[in-house]
Design a protein around this motif. Structure first.
Motif, PDB file in Angstrom:
ATOM      1  N   VAL A 176      -0.703 -19.793 -17.006  1.00  0.00           N
ATOM      2  CA  VAL A 176       0.091 -18.616 -17.389  1.00  0.00           C
ATOM      3  C   VAL A 176       1.364 -18.572 -16.551  1.00  0.00           C
ATOM      4  O   VAL A 176       1.442 -19.178 -15.483  1.00  0.00           O
ATOM      5  N   PRO A 177       2.381 -17.847 -17.011  1.00  0.00           N
ATOM      6  CA  PRO A 177       3.599 -17.687 -16.204  1.00  0.00           C
ATOM      7  C   PRO A 177       3.366 -16.771 -15.016  1.00  0.00           C
ATOM      8  O   PRO A 177       2.330 -16.103 -14.922  1.00  0.00           O
ATOM      9  N   ALA A 178       4.332 -16.731 -14.127  1.00  0.00           N
ATOM     10  CA  ALA A 178       4.263 -15.881 -12.938  1.00  0.00           C
ATOM     11  C   ALA A 178       5.556 -15.097 -12.794  1.00  0.00           C
ATOM     12  O   ALA A 178       6.612 -15.524 -13.271  1.00  0.00           O
ATOM     13  N   VAL A 179       5.446 -13.929 -12.136  1.00  0.00           N
ATOM     14  CA  VAL A 179       6.613 -13.119 -11.803  1.00  0.00           C
ATOM     15  C   VAL A 179       6.592 -12.854 -10.311  1.00  0.00           C
ATOM     16  O   VAL A 179       5.571 -12.401  -9.766  1.00  0.00           O
ATOM     17  N   VAL A 180       7.694 -13.154  -9.642  1.00  0.00           N
ATOM     18  CA  VAL A 180       7.841 -12.910  -8.206  1.00  0.00           C
ATOM     19  C   VAL A 180       8.668 -11.633  -8.033  1.00  0.00           C
ATOM     20  O   VAL A 180       9.783 -11.557  -8.534  1.00  0.00           O
ATOM     21  N   PHE A 181       8.106 -10.647  -7.337  1.00  0.00           N
ATOM     22  CA  PHE A 181       8.851  -9.408  -7.120  1.00  0.00           C
ATOM     23  C   PHE A 181       8.391  -8.732  -5.833  1.00  0.00           C
ATOM     24  O   PHE A 181       7.295  -8.999  -5.323  1.00  0.00           O
ATOM     25  N   ALA A 182       9.237  -7.839  -5.315  1.00  0.00           N
ATOM     26  CA  ALA A 182       8.970  -7.158  -4.048  1.00  0.00           C
ATOM     27  C   ALA A 182       8.452  -5.751  -4.297  1.00  0.00           C
ATOM     28  O   ALA A 182       8.845  -5.082  -5.252  1.00  0.00           O
ATOM     29  N   MET A 183       7.568  -5.290  -3.405  1.00  0.00           N
ATOM     30  CA  MET A 183       7.029  -3.933  -3.486  1.00  0.00           C
ATOM     31  C   MET A 183       7.631  -3.006  -2.440  1.00  0.00           C
ATOM     32  O   MET A 183       7.316  -1.828  -2.418  1.00  0.00           O
ATOM     33  N   ASN A 184       8.475  -3.542  -1.594  1.00  0.00           N
ATOM     34  CA  ASN A 184       9.034  -2.665  -0.554  1.00  0.00           C
ATOM     35  C   ASN A 184      10.368  -2.106  -1.016  1.00  0.00           C
ATOM     36  O   ASN A 184      10.632  -2.021  -2.201  1.00  0.00           O
ATOM     37  N   GLY A 185      11.213  -1.707  -0.115  1.00  0.00           N
ATOM     38  CA  GLY A 185      12.468  -1.068  -0.474  1.00  0.00           C
ATOM     39  C   GLY A 185      12.349   0.429  -0.302  1.00  0.00           C
ATOM     40  O   GLY A 185      11.982   0.912   0.774  1.00  0.00           O
ATOM     41  N   LEU A 186      12.614   1.176  -1.358  1.00  0.00           N
ATOM     42  CA  LEU A 186      12.547   2.633  -1.302  1.00  0.00           C
ATOM     43  C   LEU A 186      11.222   3.168  -1.830  1.00  0.00           C
ATOM     44  O   LEU A 186      11.091   4.364  -2.068  1.00  0.00           O
ATOM     45  N   THR A 187      10.266   2.297  -2.033  1.00  0.00           N
ATOM     46  CA  THR A 187       8.964   2.740  -2.521  1.00  0.00           C
ATOM     47  C   THR A 187       8.286   3.636  -1.475  1.00  0.00           C
ATOM     48  O   THR A 187       8.631   3.623  -0.307  1.00  0.00           O
ATOM     49  N   SER A 188       7.282   4.353  -1.938  1.00  0.00           N
ATOM     50  CA  SER A 188       6.532   5.425  -1.246  1.00  0.00           C
ATOM     51  C   SER A 188       7.031   6.772  -1.732  1.00  0.00           C
ATOM     52  O   SER A 188       6.364   7.790  -1.563  1.00  0.00           O
ATOM     53  N   ASN A 189       8.188   6.782  -2.381  1.00  0.00           N
ATOM     54  CA  ASN A 189       8.678   7.941  -3.100  1.00  0.00           C
ATOM     55  C   ASN A 189       8.320   7.708  -4.571  1.00  0.00           C
ATOM     56  O   ASN A 189       8.724   6.700  -5.154  1.00  0.00           O
ATOM     57  N   ARG A 198       7.756  21.044  -2.652  1.00  0.00           N
ATOM     58  CA  ARG A 198       8.050  19.898  -1.800  1.00  0.00           C
ATOM     59  C   ARG A 198       7.715  20.225  -0.348  1.00  0.00           C
ATOM     60  O   ARG A 198       7.831  21.372   0.088  1.00  0.00           O
ATOM     61  N   GLY A 199       7.309  19.217   0.392  1.00  0.00           N
ATOM     62  CA  GLY A 199       6.861  19.465   1.754  1.00  0.00           C
ATOM     63  C   GLY A 199       7.965  19.511   2.791  1.00  0.00           C
ATOM     64  O   GLY A 199       7.824  20.184   3.811  1.00  0.00           O
ATOM     65  N   ARG A 200       9.098  18.831   2.574  1.00  0.00           N
ATOM     66  CA  ARG A 200      10.128  18.772   3.614  1.00  0.00           C
ATOM     67  C   ARG A 200      11.470  19.288   3.112  1.00  0.00           C
ATOM     68  O   ARG A 200      11.898  20.372   3.487  1.00  0.00           O
ATOM     69  N   GLY A 214       9.331  22.421 -10.771  1.00  0.00           N
ATOM     70  CA  GLY A 214       9.616  22.054  -9.396  1.00  0.00           C
ATOM     71  C   GLY A 214      11.101  21.910  -9.178  1.00  0.00           C
ATOM     72  O   GLY A 214      11.889  21.836 -10.126  1.00  0.00           O
ATOM     73  N   ALA A 215      11.486  21.853  -7.902  1.00  0.00           N
ATOM     74  CA  ALA A 215      12.885  21.587  -7.572  1.00  0.00           C
ATOM     75  C   ALA A 215      13.196  20.123  -7.861  1.00  0.00           C
ATOM     76  O   ALA A 215      12.301  19.267  -7.872  1.00  0.00           O
ATOM     77  N   HIS A 216      14.456  19.841  -8.123  1.00  0.00           N
ATOM     78  CA  HIS A 216      14.893  18.470  -8.371  1.00  0.00           C
ATOM     79  C   HIS A 216      14.359  17.568  -7.261  1.00  0.00           C
ATOM     80  O   HIS A 216      14.682  17.738  -6.080  1.00  0.00           O
ATOM     81  N   GLY A 217      13.523  16.604  -7.631  1.00  0.00           N
ATOM     82  CA  GLY A 217      12.939  15.721  -6.638  1.00  0.00           C
ATOM     83  C   GLY A 217      11.802  14.908  -7.213  1.00  0.00           C
ATOM     84  O   GLY A 217      11.430  15.039  -8.392  1.00  0.00           O
ATOM     85  N   ALA A 218      11.213  14.065  -6.367  1.00  0.00           N
ATOM     86  CA  ALA A 218      10.252  13.056  -6.807  1.00  0.00           C
ATOM     87  C   ALA A 218       9.006  13.636  -7.451  1.00  0.00           C
ATOM     88  O   ALA A 218       8.377  12.972  -8.288  1.00  0.00           O
ATOM     89  N   GLY A 219       8.624  14.869  -7.091  1.00  0.00           N
ATOM     90  CA  GLY A 219       7.410  15.442  -7.669  1.00  0.00           C
ATOM     91  C   GLY A 219       7.473  15.563  -9.178  1.00  0.00           C
ATOM     92  O   GLY A 219       6.440  15.517  -9.859  1.00  0.00           O
ATOM     93  N   LEU A 220       8.678  15.685  -9.725  1.00  0.00           N
ATOM     94  CA  LEU A 220       8.824  15.799 -11.172  1.00  0.00           C
ATOM     95  C   LEU A 220       8.505  14.496 -11.893  1.00  0.00           C
ATOM     96  O   LEU A 220       8.356  14.483 -13.118  1.00  0.00           O
ATOM     97  N   THR A 221       8.407  13.401 -11.154  1.00  0.00           N
ATOM     98  CA  THR A 221       8.073  12.116 -11.768  1.00  0.00           C
ATOM     99  C   THR A 221       6.710  12.162 -12.440  1.00  0.00           C
ATOM    100  O   THR A 221       6.404  11.332 -13.309  1.00  0.00           O
TER     101      THR A 221
END
Length: 569
Positions: free
Chosen positions: A263-276, A407-409, A456-463
């Motif tokens: 099968v084919p493969a995909v190389v990608f990163a999980m870091n960066g701005l993730t955790s939001n 939001r917490g902060r 909610g206020a504009h922010g990640a929780g609305l995702t």
């Protein structure tokens, strides 16, 4: 008189006999010489014709000046000897079609017939000329045959020398190295991506992917790229992966495969701005969906900078997009070989999909329904919970449910209890939530699905609006500071594309804690546009980070009634 001289009666007879014998011998010598010369000429013609005449479609031989009219600048004449007509003819055909495909079969047959006619005419002319010369002067004919033979040998030797020395441009049947297509596309403003088809070898420990071209494509030059293997090409938090297309010598020394995959493969990163959560979806999950969904799970993920929490949190999505184990690329010491490798993730825009650029014309609605299916939520034809529950219960009507995210902060509601009470007074059942990164997506998705409104206020929780049902409402509270455009681009637009109803409430300056901190006359409060013009970092500092919200519940009440009416329609 006793002498030894012949008598007058016998001398002419003897002389006549000797002359006849000499004439017969000369004639015989001439015939033998002619036949030998003719056979040698025929043999030379057959050899040369079989060597060059059969290579019309692939060979380029030097033509005579007449055949090369208008082509002298392309192929200078190097041979001083005239060539047979079939060679000149073949050269002319090849030059006319240089750089193009071979002639059609009918054209080739016509050329071969013409070559045969020319050869026969040439041989007939030569034979007739020799016969005439033989009749006129048998001795000279035999001598001329020897000269022709010597001339043919010289011509043959010159041809051989020209071929070996490259004086005559003679393309052989050897495949020429074709230019390789670029492997990496760096043209998109958001992402870089590399596609390797063929012999692709992934060396995780070196963060490298090698392409070993077929032998026919190997040249003297190698190619190399270094890209960030995620959807944000300029994000410094993401490391780079090297992609190399090997030349001939490098290909011969390429590391052997330690494992081969069908099968084919995909190389990608999980870091960066993730955790939001917003970046989790916008930077990784949606681009991964765009890049791999059409493969229906037949793909393996080689993850650079693997984040165990990300794999655990979104394991259902990752397992559905790929039926194979996720590989920690940085820690993989082997040489994995695949028929196709993609390095990087395609991305169309922030939290969005452009159907015109997506495989199978995927849309954001397709993505939302896909996510809901993965988490075993009700199918698309099921109505919002408020209507679905009231349709089943004839006696007691259930209140619509509103999930209120605090939001917490940053950009949090400082008067959260007061807002809860106002929402309840408007006729909603309130589900208060403070999202955490370690929250189980499986469990939380079912809670969101049970609600009719996500507020909610504009922010990640609305995702979390991905888990809402069609026609549910997203109620976005827009902070102070000319944030309307960002609110629409990041959440309002995607919500509408996913068949959700988007409602926005922009707070007044007095509802922002910036008003208390800086006062009404400070540009941060009185002139937000002047702050944004100083650079994005200033807008980020004041309006995204420093600001909290004190919602005026009296002013906000009409918005709640508007939402309630939308649900009842």
């Amino acid at each position: 008189m006793g002498t030894d001289s012949p008598s007058p009666s016998t001398a002419p007879v003897a002389l006549g006999a000797k002359g006849a014998v000499r004439a017969v011998a000369q004639h015989h010598q001439a015939v033998v010489g002619f036949l030998l010369g003719f056979l040698l000429v025929l043999l030379l013609y057959t050899t040369v014709s079989s060597q060059f005449g059969s290579q019309n479609a692939i060979g380029v031989l030097q033509s005579t000046p007449a055949a090369r009219t208008g082509q002298n600048a392309m192929t200078p004449q190097t041979s001083p000897s005239p060539m047979p007509n079939n060679m000149a003819k073949g050269d002319h055909i090849k030059e006319d079609n240089k750089g193009q495909q071979s002639d059609t079969p009918n054209k080739m047959e016509e050329d071969h017939v013409q070559h045969g006619i020319n050869g026969i005419e040439k041989n007939n002319q030569t034979e007739a000329k020799l016969d005439n010369e033989k009749e006129k002067n048998p001795g000279e004919a035999a001598g001329q045959a020897s000269v022709d033979y010597a001339s043919d040998r010289i011509e043959e030797e010159l041809i051989r020398q020209e071929i070996h020395q490259g004086g005559i441009k003679n393309d052989t049947n050897i495949e020429q190295a074709t230019p390789r297509k670029p492997i990496c596309d760096l043209s998109d403003p958001r992402y870089d991506v590399c596609e390797i088809s063929g012999d692709a070898r992934a060396l995780g420990a070196n963060r490298t992917v090698l392409y070993v071209p077929p032998a026919s494509e190997r040249g003297a030059d190698s190619q190399e790229w270094s890209i960030r293997d995620q959807s944000r090409k300029y994000l410094e938090y993401v490391g780079k992966v090297t992609i190399r297309s090997l030349n001939a010598s490098q290909a011969a020394a390429a590391p052997e495969c330690t494992s081969r995959h069908a099968v084919p493969a995909v190389v990608f990163a999980m870091n960066g701005l993730t955790s939001n959560p917003w970046h989790d979806f916008s930077d990784v999950l949606i681009p991964l969906f765009i890049t791999t969904r059409a493969l229906d799970g037949e793909v393996q993920f080689l993850v650079s900078d693997l984040q165990p929490w990300f794999v655990d949190k979104y394991r259902l999505i990752l397992r559905n997009l790929s039926r194979y184990d996720v590989v920690d690329f940085n820690q993989d010491g082997g040489v994995r070989c695949y028929p196709h490798v993609t390095v990087g993730l395609r991305s169309h825009r922030d939290l969005g999909i452009d159907p015109a650029r997506a495989p199978r014309n995927y849309t954001m609605l397709d993505f939302r329904l896909y996510v809901r299916e993965i988490y075993s939520l009700p199918p698309p034809d099921v109505d919002v919970p408020y209507k679905e529950a009231n349709r089943a219960a004839a006696e007691q009507q259930r209140k619509p449910r509103l999930m209120l995210i605090n939001r917490g902060r940053t950009r949090k509601f400082v008067n959260f209890p007061e807002i809860v009470a106002a929402v309840q007074n408007a006729g909603f059942e309130v589900v208060p939530v403070e999202p955490r990164r370690d929250l189980s997506v499986e469990e939380f998705s079912r809670v969101v699905d049970s609600c009719d409104v996500l507020m909610g206020a504009h922010g990640a929780g609305l995702t979390n609006f991905f888990f809402l049902r069609s026609n549910a409402v997203m109620l976005q509270v827009v902070p102070w500071g000319h944030m309307e455009h960002s609110s629409m681009v990041f959440y309002g637009g995607p919500a509408r594309e996913m068949r959700l109803r988007d409602v926005e409430y922009s707070i007044a300056a007095t509802e922002s804690t910036l008003y208390d901190k800086y006062g009404k006359d400070d540009p941060v409060v009185s002139d937000p546009e002047s702050i944004h013009k100083q650079g994005w970092q200033f807008g980020m500092r004041y309006y995204w980070i420093e600001q909290d919200i004190r919602l005026n519940v009296t002013k906000f009440a009409p918005m709640l009634h508007q939402v309630l009416q939308m649900l009842r329609e």
